[in-house]
Scaffold this active site. Structure first.
Site, PDB file in Angstrom:
ATOM      1  NE  ARG A 184      -1.105   3.513   3.667  1.00 15.73           N
ATOM      2  CZ  ARG A 184      -1.937   2.580   4.070  1.00 15.73           C
ATOM      3  NH1 ARG A 184      -2.971   2.210   3.341  1.00 15.73           N
ATOM      4  NH2 ARG A 184      -1.741   1.970   5.222  1.00 15.73           N
ATOM      5  CG  HIS A 200      -3.264 -10.400   4.506  1.00 17.77           C
ATOM      6  ND1 HIS A 200      -4.547 -10.845   4.461  1.00 17.77           N
ATOM      7  CD2 HIS A 200      -3.334  -9.077   4.220  1.00 17.77           C
ATOM      8  CE1 HIS A 200      -5.345  -9.844   4.163  1.00 17.77           C
ATOM      9  NE2 HIS A 200      -4.628  -8.762   4.004  1.00 17.77           N
ATOM     10  CG  HIS A 239      -1.521   3.514   9.204  1.00 15.45           C
ATOM     11  ND1 HIS A 239      -2.555   3.963   8.432  1.00 15.45           N
ATOM     12  CD2 HIS A 239      -1.602   2.157   9.167  1.00 15.45           C
ATOM     13  CE1 HIS A 239      -3.245   2.936   7.959  1.00 15.45           C
ATOM     14  NE2 HIS A 239      -2.670   1.822   8.381  1.00 15.45           N
ATOM     15  CG  ASP A 290      -0.882  -6.011   4.214  1.00 17.51           C
ATOM     16  OD1 ASP A 290      -1.172  -5.040   3.501  1.00 17.51           O
ATOM     17  OD2 ASP A 290      -1.627  -6.439   5.112  1.00 17.51           O
ATOM     18  CG  ASN A 344      -6.319   0.151   0.781  1.00 16.29           C
ATOM     19  OD1 ASN A 344      -5.354   0.013   0.030  1.00 16.29           O
ATOM     20  ND2 ASN A 344      -6.244  -0.087   2.067  1.00 16.29           N
ATOM     21  CG  HIS A 371      -8.445  -8.107   3.881  1.00 16.54           C
ATOM     22  ND1 HIS A 371      -7.444  -7.277   4.332  1.00 16.54           N
ATOM     23  CD2 HIS A 371      -9.110  -8.524   4.984  1.00 16.54           C
ATOM     24  CE1 HIS A 371      -7.504  -7.198   5.661  1.00 16.54           C
ATOM     25  NE2 HIS A 371      -8.507  -7.950   6.079  1.00 16.54           N
ATOM     26  CG  HIS A 401      -1.722  -1.205   1.427  1.00 12.35           C
ATOM     27  ND1 HIS A 401      -3.061  -1.249   1.071  1.00 12.35           N
ATOM     28  CD2 HIS A 401      -1.438  -2.438   1.912  1.00 12.35           C
ATOM     29  CE1 HIS A 401      -3.555  -2.450   1.349  1.00 12.35           C
ATOM     30  NE2 HIS A 401      -2.585  -3.185   1.862  1.00 12.35           N
TER      31      HIS A 401
HETATM   32  O1  DOR Z   1      -3.301  -3.948   8.384  1.00 14.10           O
HETATM   33  C1  DOR Z   1      -3.694  -3.658   7.270  1.00 14.10           C
HETATM   34  N1  DOR Z   1      -3.547  -2.416   6.783  1.00 14.10           N
HETATM   35  N2  DOR Z   1      -4.289  -4.580   6.507  1.00 14.10           N
HETATM   36  C2  DOR Z   1      -4.866  -4.288   5.325  1.00 14.10           C
HETATM   37  O2  DOR Z   1      -5.348  -5.167   4.664  1.00 14.10           O
HETATM   38  C3  DOR Z   1      -4.919  -2.896   4.858  1.00 14.10           C
HETATM   39  C4  DOR Z   1      -3.805  -2.143   5.408  1.00 14.10           C
HETATM   40  C5  DOR Z   1      -3.891  -0.670   5.162  1.00 14.10           C
HETATM   41  O3  DOR Z   1      -4.156  -0.275   4.026  1.00 14.10           O
HETATM   42  O4  DOR Z   1      -3.648   0.097   6.091  1.00 14.10           O
END
Ligand code: DOR
Length: 445
Positions: free
Chosen positions: A65, A237, A314, A310, A95, A179, A63
């Site tokens: 972002r 996962h 954040h 994965d 996402n 997922h 991801h």
């Molecule tokens: O822990 C996770 N964070 N699992 C996911 O499937 C999505 C991901 C996220 O995009 O933060």
């Protein structure tokens, strides 16, 4: 400069490790010679001094972002951290903001990759309850796969409409990556935990809220649906021992249902929540040491086909919030290969198994064109590692935009020395060459 002669490497490829010289011309592997290569005009020479040369890793779940969440990470930072960690191709998740739910938005992401990715890239097409027709327009030759969240995580991309699922599973024309966590079970567990603790739910509760039962209910339903429709399903996962019953040991060739494990589920266990808290809060949750042992075994026997990250950063501020607001996910691409090689030092995997699960198998599973092997005619995506050059993960050597890692303070015995992407030296001596651009991955389908 993408002509290289790499001498005296221990080439780890397709189940064996042999001493060889590798000649790269115009970005492709031209010759792999156990007998050595004499002169190579116009090629820059590197003496590998017996260190290990692996194919660049292919990470089928990151991801990065971008767009919309670039305060957490972006393609430039994420891809730079990836090549520093020996990952030369990534497949990125939908996402983002906006979510990747139309062909137009998908192509915009490819344009972003072309503009700023140091590594080779592919982006998944995202599924929602309402966009199946758009999903089915995805070109299998230049898009890695379709992604459906059957349990919501960051971004609330839940697909839970039974008719939508029926159509997705019966009509999907390329790999459907999922997922799998059951939303009603999670909501029930969450309500119980909030009633007991309020917002400050102890982090140790995470694997009880996002429980083994929630994983089993969702992944077993998805596998049943895939068997009914002959779907090419890839379950992402895997975090529990029980779910491994759903998969078949042995080579991935011929399988319609495959599975992925992530580095954090192979490394951490619920014993780590006390010390690590939010830094190991992932969805699906890190579970017990018994689950971890079973997943490691499944990587070895083939019930798990690929190992990925994965990578899902954040910010520290976001991670400092109480449980109910603290997002799940953490950055991993820079440390996934060193962590897997650490497990090799601990006797869990062999170096050939690491190459199989992180490099070869993702290439075969997604039919990635001309990548994933140190073979003549393939792109020169390669990583040179020293298996005995200890280093410690520290804030100062992190390349993530979020500025933290769940591995801070961890000493790894193995170190990435150099990474080539399409024959370009993208990482060397601790520095990423950020001027290099990767390519859009293509697929032999
Ligand atoms: O822990 C996770 N964070 N699992 C996911 O499937 C999505 C991901 C996220 O995009 O933060």
């Amino acid at each position: 400069m993408n002509n290289w002669l790499i001498r005296n490497a221990r080439v780890v490829n397709e189940g064996s490790t042999v001493q060889a010289d590798v000649l790269v011309r115009n970005g492709f592997i031209e010759h792999v010679a156990v007998e050595g290569i004499g002169q190579a005009r116009g090629a820059q020479e590197v003496d590998a001094k017996g260190r290990h040369l692996l194919p660049g890793a292919i990470d089928d779940q990151v991801h990065f972002r971008e767009p919309g969440l670039t305060h957490k990470e972006d393609i430039a930072h994420g891809s730079a951290a990836a090549v520093a960690g020996g990952i030369t191709t990534f497949m990125e998740m939908p996402n983002t903001v906006p979510q990747t739910l139309t062909q137009e938005l998908l192509e915009q992401k490819y344009a972003m990759g072309a503009a700023s990715s140091v590594a080779n890239y592919s982006f998944y097409m995202g599924a929602s309850n309402t966009n199946v027709d758009e999903v089915l327009r995805t070109d299998p030759r230049n898009v890695c796969g379709l992604k459906a969240f059957l349990g919501s995580s960051t971004g609330n991309m839940l697909v839970d409409n039974p008719e939508t699922l029926e159509r997705l599973f019966s009509e999907a024309h390329l790999i459907l990556a999922i997922h799998a966590e059951d939303e009603p079970i999670i909501r029930r567990n969450m309500a119980e935990a909030v009633a007991k603790y309020g917002d400050n739910i102890p982090m140790e509760q995470h694997p009880l809220i996002r429980s083994a039962e929630a994983c089993w209910r969702s992944s077993s339903n998805a596998v049943a649906l895939a068997k009914q429709h002959g779907t090419r399903l890839h379950v992402l996962h895997i975090s529990t021992a029980k779910e491994l019953e759903l998969f078949t040991p042995g080579p991935l060739e011929g399988k319609r249902i495959t599975a992925e494990a992530c580095v954090h589920h192979l490394w951490f266990s619920d014993a780590d929540y006390a010390a690590m808290g939010a830094f190991i809060k992932w969805n699906p949750a890190v579970k017990s040491a018994t689950d971890r042992a079973a997943i490691r075994q499944a990587v070895k026997d083939g019930r798990i086909d690929v190992v990925a990250t994965d990578h899902a950063p954040h910010t520290l501020e976001e991670k400092a919030q109480p449980y109910t607001q603290c997002p799940s996910g953490g950055p991993l691409v820079q440390h996934a290969l060193p962590a897997m090689l650490e497990l090799m030092h601990q006797g869990v995997f062999t170096v050939e198994e690491v190459a199989e699960k992180m490099c070869h198998a993702p290439a075969r599973l997604f039919q990635v064109k001309d990548r994933g092997f140190i073979r003549e005619g393939q792109y020169a995506d390669m990583v040179l590692v020293d298996l005995d050059a200890p280093w410690t993960v520290d804030k100062k050597n992190l390349l993530y935009k979020c500025g933290w890692s769940p591995f801070e303070g961890q000493t790894f015995r193995s170190r990435v020395l150099r990474t080539w992407v399409n024959g370009n030296l993208a990482y060397a001596d601790g520095q990423v060459d950020r001027s290099i651009r990767g390519m859009r991955a293509l697929f032999d389908r």
